[in-house]
Motif scaffolding. Structure first.
Motif, PDB file in Angstrom:
ATOM      1  N   PHE A   1       0.858  -1.192   0.000  1.00  0.00           N
ATOM      2  CA  PHE A   1       0.000   0.000   0.000  1.00  0.00           C
ATOM      3  C   PHE A   1       0.892   1.239   0.000  1.00  0.00           C
ATOM      4  O   PHE A   1       2.090   1.177   0.316  1.00  0.00           O
ATOM      5  N   SER A   2       0.299   2.362  -0.389  1.00  0.00           N
ATOM      6  CA  SER A   2       1.007   3.645  -0.352  1.00  0.00           C
ATOM      7  C   SER A   2       0.221   4.598   0.537  1.00  0.00           C
ATOM      8  O   SER A   2      -0.991   4.427   0.741  1.00  0.00           O
ATOM      9  N   TYR A   3       0.921   5.607   1.073  1.00  0.00           N
ATOM     10  CA  TYR A   3       0.256   6.552   1.983  1.00  0.00           C
ATOM     11  C   TYR A   3       1.025   7.869   2.000  1.00  0.00           C
ATOM     12  O   TYR A   3       2.220   7.900   1.693  1.00  0.00           O
ATOM     13  N   PRO A   4       0.359   8.963   2.332  1.00  0.00           N
ATOM     14  CA  PRO A   4       1.020  10.269   2.409  1.00  0.00           C
ATOM     15  C   PRO A   4       2.083  10.288   3.508  1.00  0.00           C
ATOM     16  O   PRO A   4       1.997   9.555   4.496  1.00  0.00           O
ATOM     17  N   LYS A   5       3.122  11.127   3.312  1.00  0.00           N
ATOM     18  CA  LYS A   5       4.191  11.217   4.308  1.00  0.00           C
ATOM     19  C   LYS A   5       3.689  11.728   5.650  1.00  0.00           C
ATOM     20  O   LYS A   5       4.340  11.523   6.681  1.00  0.00           O
ATOM     21  N   SER A   6       2.555  12.372   5.651  1.00  0.00           N
ATOM     22  CA  SER A   6       2.015  12.918   6.898  1.00  0.00           C
ATOM     23  C   SER A   6       1.429  11.832   7.801  1.00  0.00           C
ATOM     24  O   SER A   6       1.139  12.085   8.966  1.00  0.00           O
ATOM     25  N   LEU A   7       1.252  10.638   7.242  1.00  0.00           N
ATOM     26  CA  LEU A   7       0.676   9.540   8.029  1.00  0.00           C
ATOM     27  C   LEU A   7       1.749   8.517   8.403  1.00  0.00           C
ATOM     28  O   LEU A   7       2.745   8.353   7.695  1.00  0.00           O
ATOM     29  N   THR A   8       1.510   7.834   9.481  1.00  0.00           N
ATOM     30  CA  THR A   8       2.411   6.759   9.929  1.00  0.00           C
ATOM     31  C   THR A   8       1.600   5.480  10.105  1.00  0.00           C
ATOM     32  O   THR A   8       0.656   5.447  10.908  1.00  0.00           O
ATOM     33  N   PRO A   9       1.936   4.429   9.381  1.00  0.00           N
ATOM     34  CA  PRO A   9       1.160   3.185   9.521  1.00  0.00           C
ATOM     35  C   PRO A   9       1.408   2.532  10.875  1.00  0.00           C
ATOM     36  O   PRO A   9       2.428   2.786  11.522  1.00  0.00           O
ATOM     37  N   PRO A  10       0.473   1.697  11.308  1.00  0.00           N
ATOM     38  CA  PRO A  10       0.636   1.013  12.597  1.00  0.00           C
ATOM     39  C   PRO A  10       1.892   0.141  12.598  1.00  0.00           C
ATOM     40  O   PRO A  10       2.267  -0.451  11.585  1.00  0.00           O
ATOM     41  N   ALA A  11       2.549   0.088  13.727  1.00  0.00           N
ATOM     42  CA  ALA A  11       3.739  -0.754  13.865  1.00  0.00           C
ATOM     43  C   ALA A  11       3.312  -2.222  13.791  1.00  0.00           C
ATOM     44  O   ALA A  11       2.317  -2.615  14.419  1.00  0.00           O
ATOM     45  N   PRO A  12       4.036  -3.017  13.008  1.00  0.00           N
ATOM     46  CA  PRO A  12       3.658  -4.434  12.892  1.00  0.00           C
ATOM     47  C   PRO A  12       3.855  -5.168  14.217  1.00  0.00           C
ATOM     48  O   PRO A  12       4.692  -4.764  15.039  1.00  0.00           O
ATOM     49  N   PRO A  13       3.111  -6.238  14.429  1.00  0.00           N
ATOM     50  CA  PRO A  13       3.249  -7.020  15.660  1.00  0.00           C
ATOM     51  C   PRO A  13       4.535  -7.841  15.635  1.00  0.00           C
ATOM     52  O   PRO A  13       5.191  -7.935  14.585  1.00  0.00           O
ATOM     53  N   PRO A  14       4.923  -8.420  16.747  1.00  0.00           N
ATOM     54  CA  PRO A  14       6.123  -9.277  16.759  1.00  0.00           C
ATOM     55  C   PRO A  14       5.983 -10.420  15.760  1.00  0.00           C
ATOM     56  O   PRO A  14       4.884 -10.904  15.488  1.00  0.00           O
ATOM     57  N   GLU A  15       7.106 -10.846  15.206  1.00  0.00           N
ATOM     58  CA  GLU A  15       7.088 -11.941  14.242  1.00  0.00           C
ATOM     59  C   GLU A  15       6.664 -13.239  14.917  1.00  0.00           C
ATOM     60  O   GLU A  15       7.106 -13.560  16.024  1.00  0.00           O
ATOM     61  N   ALA A  16       5.806 -13.963  14.258  1.00  0.00           N
ATOM     62  CA  ALA A  16       5.332 -15.231  14.819  1.00  0.00           C
ATOM     63  C   ALA A  16       6.462 -16.251  14.841  1.00  0.00           C
ATOM     64  O   ALA A  16       7.292 -16.282  13.930  1.00  0.00           O
TER      65      ALA A  16
END
Length: 499
Positions: free
Chosen positions: A437-452
């Protein structure tokens, strides 16, 4: 604890030859370190192979948190051969012989009254502990326990190399007997059953009326013998219990077939007549007793054929043909997705007539392998299972630990999916497909959870769901199923029995 004390504390678990692994540094809870190879885990203890070549063990809980996690994630990588106490008692297959008869072991049939209280009584014989919902007394219990101890002796003396021992963590085999059938059914027992061995609970259950005991107290306030004890059902289910270590590694047709085989042996005066094991296939005379699990059924069960029965691998009520036991050849089910229509066909539950034919056909196949070439293939098959079952304890323990880790991570993954769903709705966020996905620089995507954590690797690249067919090639040999069908028919025709 000092490093020296740590080493002195390490005791051998009695585990045999190991596959060599890469050495690593191990740290205990006090920070002391040693270098050793990982040998496996059993009953919460970790085996270490020291640089001297000696083997030693420490409790898993005595290691650092990092080492404990490493062990849980790598337990199945240690290929170990556990020394089974039964090994010393097992005779080589070519030295075993079929008994002509098996007598009840009088030595083990003395009844000990452990507890007699309203609603719960406990009695013990040589190899069994009986829990009853009403008082039966030592004399009546001795009469009941004859079939239990006799079946123990029968399975022990058969040339399959089985040394019956109570399930792990128990000193005696467990049996629960119920005054009322409703009490029996309340445990989850099948409504059509007269007794059942529950692998999950590791216990045999049966109502009084099937034991030949009155389901109500008599004039003297005591329960009493009312009829013939159902030795058929007891022997069938107790055969399962005596073989419980082997059951996960066998197809259900053989599990049920051998239990039907033992339950159909003539039993009179405390003696199993093994030499007359084919009588169950002889034509029944009008009014004769119908034996076995479906003794009350009055129709004639049918021989379903080798090809049909070979597909009853994991459940006698549902055919599940397994063509390979290798994990690398596992057939992946297609995942649902946009535009994909999936049809689910649910088979109706089998009728009693259908089940009866499946059980009898299982009996036919078991009888064939018991007698083919003196039972050579069947004995070799059980020898392979005996070695197979030693490989899996570490994997099952590791799988439980892996599932526990996944359960701990589930809230984090649920929260991440929810946060991502909300993030994808933000202005300017575009779904590019394939997880991109793409998103504007003004947004921050959620931090991914720990690796399974990585799933454990089962022994020999074996699919745990298909392990029950792993060693069937020993029974089949180089024959096709069609050729085996012809040999089964020829044996029965030669012996004068009808399929």
């Amino acid at each position: 604890m000092s490093l020296r004390c740590l080493l002195l504390f390490m005791l051998s678990l009695g585990i045999g030859p190991l596959a060599r692994a890469e050495p690593r540094n191990w740290t205990n809870a006090q920070g002391k370190q040693i270098q050793a190879e990982f040998g496996g885990i059993k009953d919460g203890n970790v085996m270490l192979i020291l640089t001297s070549g000696q083997t030693a063990t420490v409790p898993l809980t005595s290691l650092s948190a990092e080492d404990q996690t490493w062990v849980r994630l790598n337990a199945s990588k240690a290929i170990l051969s556990v020394v089974d106490p039964a090994d010393a008692s097992r005779v080589p297959w070519d030295k075993r012989r079929m008994p002509t008869e098996v007598k009840e072991p009088m030595l083990y049939m003395n009844i000990k009254v452990v507890k007699e209280e309203p609603g719960e009584c406990i009695y013990e014989s040589g190899h069994f502990q009986f829990k009853t919902s009403a008082k039966l007394g030592a004399i009546l219990m001795k009469d009941v326990c004859r079939a239990f101890e006799s079946t123990y002796e029968l399975v022990r003396l058969m040339p399959w190399g089985i040394v019956p021992k109570p399930e792990e963590g128990r000193k005696k085999f467990q049996a629960e007997l119920f005054a009322l059938r409703d009490q029996y059914l309340a445990t989850g027992a099948p409504t059509w059953s007269s007794g059942v061995y529950v692998r999950k609970d590791k216990v045999f259950r049966m109502p009084f009326n099937e034991l030949g005991i009155s389901d109500t107290v008599g004039a003297n306030g005591a329960y009493y013998r009312k009829g013939e004890i159902n030795n058929d059902t007891i022997t069938h289910e107790i055969t399962h219990q005596m073989m419980h270590e082997y059951l996960p590694y066998m197809p259900v047709w053989l599990i049920e077939g051998l239990a039907e085989y033992t339950s159909n042996l003539a039993y009179k005066g405390g003696v199993f007549s093994v030499s007359g094991d084919g009588i169950a296939f002889a034509a029944k005379q009008p009014g004769s007793r119908n034996r076995g699990l479906f003794g009350a059924v009055r129709y004639q069960p049918q021989w379903l054929g080798v090809k049909e029965m070979w597909g009853y691998t994991t459940d006698i009520s549902t055919r599940n043909e397994i063509k390979s036991h290798l994990l690398s050849e596992k057939e992946e089910k297609p995942a649902g997705g946009p535009g994909l229509v999936r049809f689910n066909f649910t088979a109706p539950p089998p009728t009693m007539e259908m089940l009866s034919s499946r059980y009898r056909s299982s009996h036919v196949l078991a009888y064939f392998f018991v007698h083919e070439n003196g039972g050579k293939r069947l004995m070799q098959y059980f020898d392979a299972l005996h070695e197979e079952k030693k490989k899996w304890p570490a994997f099952w323990e590791q799988a439980d630990a892996h599932n526990a880790e996944i359960d701990k991570l589930k809230p984090a993954y649920d929260a991440y999916r929810k946060a991502m769903a909300e993030f994808m709705q933000q202005p300017g966020v575009k779904d590019l497909g394939n997880g991109r996905f793409s998103y504007p620089k003004s947004l921050t995507p959620p931090a991914p959870p720990p690796e399974a954590p990585k799933a454990p690797e089962p022994p020999d690249n074996t699919n745990p769901d298909a392990i029950c067919v792993k060693h069937l090639r020993i029974l089949l040999g180089e024959r096709t199923l069609d050729a085996l069908e012809q040999e089964v028919r020829a044996m029965f025709q030669k012996n004068g029995f009808s399929l």
